[in-house]
Write a protein that holds these residues in place. Structure first.
Motif, mmCIF file in Angstrom:
data_model
loop_
_atom_site.group_PDB
_atom_site.id
_atom_site.type_symbol
_atom_site.label_atom_id
_atom_site.label_comp_id
_atom_site.label_asym_id
_atom_site.label_seq_id
_atom_site.Cartn_x
_atom_site.Cartn_y
_atom_site.Cartn_z
ATOM 1 N N LYS A 140 58.058 -13.441 -28.109
ATOM 2 C CA LYS A 140 56.757 -14.210 -27.156
ATOM 3 C C LYS A 140 56.564 -13.091 -26.257
ATOM 4 N N GLY A 141 57.935 -12.011 -25.849
ATOM 5 C CA GLY A 141 58.201 -10.472 -24.887
ATOM 6 C C GLY A 141 58.032 -9.680 -24.951
ATOM 7 N N LEU A 142 58.092 -9.223 -26.781
ATOM 8 C CA LEU A 142 58.256 -8.200 -27.639
ATOM 9 C C LEU A 142 56.640 -8.468 -27.940
ATOM 10 N N LEU A 164 75.365 -13.195 -23.676
ATOM 11 C CA LEU A 164 74.769 -11.875 -22.280
ATOM 12 C C LEU A 164 73.428 -11.628 -23.612
ATOM 13 N N LYS A 165 73.168 -11.799 -24.275
ATOM 14 C CA LYS A 165 72.136 -11.646 -25.136
ATOM 15 C C LYS A 165 70.742 -12.927 -24.941
ATOM 16 N N PHE A 166 71.138 -13.537 -24.775
ATOM 17 C CA PHE A 166 69.680 -14.735 -24.775
ATOM 18 C C PHE A 166 69.606 -14.351 -23.227
ATOM 19 N N GLY A 167 70.607 -13.714 -21.980
ATOM 20 C CA GLY A 167 69.922 -13.182 -20.526
ATOM 21 C C GLY A 167 68.857 -11.520 -20.687
ATOM 22 N N ILE A 168 69.498 -11.331 -22.010
ATOM 23 C CA ILE A 168 68.074 -10.060 -22.237
ATOM 24 C C ILE A 168 67.299 -10.483 -22.451
ATOM 25 N N ALA A 169 66.945 -11.537 -23.690
ATOM 26 C CA ALA A 169 66.261 -11.050 -24.053
ATOM 27 C C ALA A 169 65.198 -12.397 -22.703
ATOM 28 N N LEU A 170 66.082 -13.447 -22.431
ATOM 29 C CA LEU A 170 65.139 -13.577 -20.723
ATOM 30 C C LEU A 170 64.134 -12.699 -20.043
ATOM 31 N N GLY A 171 65.566 -11.966 -19.799
ATOM 32 C CA GLY A 171 65.177 -10.749 -19.191
ATOM 33 C C GLY A 171 63.541 -9.942 -19.733
ATOM 34 N N ILE A 172 63.552 -9.838 -20.716
ATOM 35 C CA ILE A 172 62.645 -9.077 -21.572
ATOM 36 C C ILE A 172 61.220 -9.363 -20.823
ATOM 37 N N LEU A 173 61.435 -11.304 -21.176
ATOM 38 C CA LEU A 173 60.065 -11.866 -20.652
ATOM 39 C C LEU A 173 59.764 -11.242 -19.158
ATOM 40 N N PHE A 174 60.616 -10.913 -18.062
ATOM 41 C CA PHE A 174 60.250 -10.109 -16.882
ATOM 42 C C PHE A 174 59.886 -8.713 -16.716
ATOM 43 N N CYS A 175 60.408 -7.721 -17.376
ATOM 44 C CA CYS A 175 60.667 -6.611 -16.934
ATOM 45 C C CYS A 175 58.921 -6.120 -17.517
ATOM 46 N N ASP A 176 58.998 -5.202 -16.499
ATOM 47 C CA ASP A 176 57.534 -4.423 -16.944
ATOM 48 C C ASP A 176 58.710 -2.810 -17.444
ATOM 49 N N GLY A 177 57.002 -2.132 -18.085
ATOM 50 C CA GLY A 177 57.557 -0.560 -19.029
ATOM 51 C C GLY A 177 57.322 -1.238 -20.486
ATOM 52 N N LYS A 229 58.743 -2.859 -23.278
ATOM 53 C CA LYS A 229 60.422 -3.439 -23.428
ATOM 54 C C LYS A 229 60.704 -3.042 -24.742
ATOM 55 N N LEU A 230 60.321 -2.740 -25.607
ATOM 56 C CA LEU A 230 61.338 -2.645 -27.068
ATOM 57 C C LEU A 230 62.454 -1.107 -26.630
ATOM 58 N N VAL A 231 62.159 -0.641 -25.998
ATOM 59 C CA VAL A 231 62.798 0.351 -25.059
ATOM 60 C C VAL A 231 63.894 0.612 -24.223
ATOM 61 N N ILE A 232 63.540 -1.120 -23.720
ATOM 62 C CA ILE A 232 64.641 -1.310 -22.734
ATOM 63 C C ILE A 232 65.394 -2.131 -23.361
ATOM 64 N N TYR A 233 64.885 -3.193 -24.062
ATOM 65 C CA TYR A 233 65.332 -4.258 -25.126
ATOM 66 C C TYR A 233 66.296 -3.502 -26.122
ATOM 67 N N ALA A 234 66.046 -2.105 -26.546
ATOM 68 C CA ALA A 234 67.467 -1.369 -27.787
ATOM 69 C C ALA A 234 68.471 -0.735 -26.218
ATOM 70 N N VAL A 235 67.947 -0.053 -25.511
ATOM 71 C CA VAL A 235 68.803 0.062 -24.178
ATOM 72 C C VAL A 235 70.449 -0.596 -24.103
ATOM 73 N N LEU A 236 69.722 -2.083 -23.541
ATOM 74 C CA LEU A 236 70.328 -3.440 -23.353
ATOM 75 C C LEU A 236 71.010 -3.909 -24.285
ATOM 76 N N MET A 237 70.711 -3.906 -25.578
ATOM 77 C CA MET A 237 71.598 -4.147 -26.851
ATOM 78 C C MET A 237 72.643 -3.313 -26.891
ATOM 79 N N SER A 238 72.493 -1.891 -26.537
ATOM 80 C CA SER A 238 73.597 -0.870 -27.106
ATOM 81 C C SER A 238 74.427 -1.516 -26.065
ATOM 82 N N ALA A 239 73.903 -1.281 -24.524
ATOM 83 C CA ALA A 239 75.493 -1.659 -23.814
ATOM 84 C C ALA A 239 76.121 -2.804 -23.529
ATOM 85 N N GLU A 240 75.777 -4.163 -24.556
ATOM 86 C CA GLU A 240 75.918 -4.962 -24.352
ATOM 87 C C GLU A 240 77.559 -5.087 -25.589
#
Length: 511
Positions: A34-36, A168-181, A183-194
């Motif tokens: 839904k987010g991506l 943590l991955k659930f939190g990242i996916a949930l955050g993607i729903l509400f973030c601006d910018g 989203k694909l790039v933000i998701y990739a960065v957060l997954m690397s950090a995790e």
């Protein structure tokens, strides 16, 4: 603690991990899709497929390291365990450097004609590729520590890390729903950090807990003969793993090239659903594997074969108990799981679940053959069965215009059916496994149980349609009705008695 009690306890820990993964994984994929959106979700899957190939290399090296550590534990040789771990660290660090070089070079080809990336998404896809490269390096360098955890059968910590990972991955996916910018790039960065956080958590724990990890010093414990022995064993396993990952990635490329990224999204959903269901049986495989290798290391071949046959049967039955109901109720399950269902998702899911179901019947035999160590001819045969579906699929869709389902059907026939026959043959040749024992103790009870339970689900679907009943109520009720079928048809009288005795000891009031 006895071996049976230890396996049961470890399997229980792993099931807690799996249930958490299952519950959160359902919503994680739902939120991500839904987010991506289907397009970005498909891009992440197809680009991730090009990187995840080398994740299989790390998994192969990690399982080989676990095999050598467990074998040395069976022999009772602590100093050899220290040498194995340190030389495994060296091998994985070198592999991490090689991975960076290979993927940087491969990226040039992927993004210049191989991958079918939609207009306006090229830069994002390249950034995702870079983030996933970093994630892969982390997964490679943590593999020796995970091997030590598994060899020591510490499934409690393994489960804690796994639950933390899915949260943590659930939190990242949930955050993607509400973030601006973007989203694909933000998701990739957060997954690397995790991935980085999980990598260092395992390393810190292992260095505090295990002697071989505390004594990590590559230069001091380097031994050419140990490296050569591990690479020789791993090299033949890698032949099998590499052809498997090339075939899997090639399957995604064929779908991408001929049918577009939206079908990659369908493929990603099917793969995730199959992976979630496989977690039900993989828990037992992970708990049993160290026992197999330690038995072989302690020269207890008959015990190892007995555990292998029991493991094959229960691995199949555990997957079937969850997989068969999902196959019969795939449409309502996907409706509940996803807000948007890409085209071809349902047939892809059915074929992938069937593929996993067939594979489970012989998957533990692979661990048994690896425990014995004579793997050259076996891995050559498996490599042929791995690569054939890719070659046949390219021919079918490019020349004869077959629909995309045939790509997955070829995978099922060659990877699971023919590959399973290869497992049985080399278990007989290398280990002395009796064909008759496999047929009577594994295949016959499994097929009989599946036939009987399938009739129950067919009747439930027919009754549900006539009465306009809730499909999930029918699913739950019919699943409960299959429990006595599994208990009576799949288990021997001795296994039934042992289960009842175990339950009676744990639930004295109820029984």
């Amino acid at each position: 603690m006895s071996t049976k009690s230890r396996v049961i306890k470890n399997t229980a820990f792993l099931y807690i991990r799996t249930i958490a993964s299952l519950l959160l994984g359902i919503f994680t994929t739902r939120f991500l899709l839904k987010g991506l959106g289907a397009e970005d979700f498909g891009i992440y899957n197809v680009v991730g497929g090009s990187i995840s190939m080398l994740g299989f290399l790390s998994a192969s090296l990690g399982s080989s390291t676990q095999r050598f550590i467990s074998y040395a534990q069976g022999e009772g040789k602590q100093e050899r365990i220290v040498k194995i771990f340190n030389n495994a660290l060296l091998i994985h660090n070198v592999l991490a450097v090689m991975t960076v070089v290979i993927l940087v070079i491969a990226g040039f080809f992927f993004f210049n004609g191989v991958l079918n990336i939609p207009d306006g998404k090229f830069a994002d896809a390249m950034f995702v590729y870079g983030c996933l490269l970093v994630t892969t390096v982390f997964s490679i360098t943590v593999a020796p520590y995970e091997a030590a955890i598994n060899a020591h059968e510490n499934m409690l910590f393994y489960s804690v890390v796994g639950v933390t990972d899915v949260v943590l991955k659930f939190g990242i996916a949930l955050g993607i729903l509400f973030c601006d910018g973007d989203k694909l790039v933000i998701y990739a960065v957060l997954m690397s950090a995790e991935a980085l956080a999980m990598r260092f958590a395992s390393q810190v724990y292992c260095r505090r807990k295990y002697e071989e990890c505390r004594r990590a010093n590559i230069l001091r414990h380097y031994e050419k003969s140990v490296v050569k022995e591990m690479l020789s064993f791993t090299g033949w396993n890698l032949t099998n793993i590499c052809t498997g990952m090339i075939s899997l990635f090639g399957m995604n490329l064929v779908i991408n090239h001929y049918f577009g990224v939206e079908l990659n999204a369908a493929m990603g959903i099917a793969t995730q659903l199959s992976g979630i269901l496989m977690g039900m049986s993989e828990n037992m495989i992970k708990a049993v594997t160290p026992v197999l290798v330690k038995s072989e290391g302690g020269h207890q071949r008959e015990r190892m074969l007995s555990v292998s046959l029991i493991g094959c049967k229960f691995s199949f039955l555990l997957f079937a108990f969850f997989g068969i109901p999902v196959m019969f109720y795939i449409a309502p399950v996907l409706d509940l799981w996803l807000t948007e269902i890409p085209d071809w998702t349902i047939p892809f899911c059915l074929i992938m679940i069937a593929n996993a179901l067939v594979n489970q019947m012989t998957v533990i035999l692979y661990q048994s053959i690896s425990a014995e160590g004579n793997v050259r001819n076996y891995n050559i045969a498996r490599s042929v069965s791995n690569i054939m579906p890719l070659l046949i699929s390219i021919l079918m869709v490019s020349v004869y215009d077959f629909n995309p389902c045939w790509v997955l059907i070829n995978w099922l026939v060659w990877k699971s059916v023919i590959g399973g026959l290869v497992n049985v043959y080399y278990s007989h040749k290398n280990l002395g496994l009796s064909y008759k024992s496999f047929l009577s103790e594994v295949m016959s009870p499994c097929l009989l149980t599946i036939a009987a339970s399938s009739l129950i689900f067919l009747a439930a679907r027919h009754t549900e349609a006539l009465l306009s009943a809730n499909p999930f109520a029918a699913l739950i009720l019919s699943s409960m009705l299959t429990m006595p079928v599994y208990f009576r048809l799949a288990l021997t009288s001795q296994q039934r008695a042992e289960i009842l005795l175990f339950l009676k000891s744990k639930l004295p009031i109820c029984l």
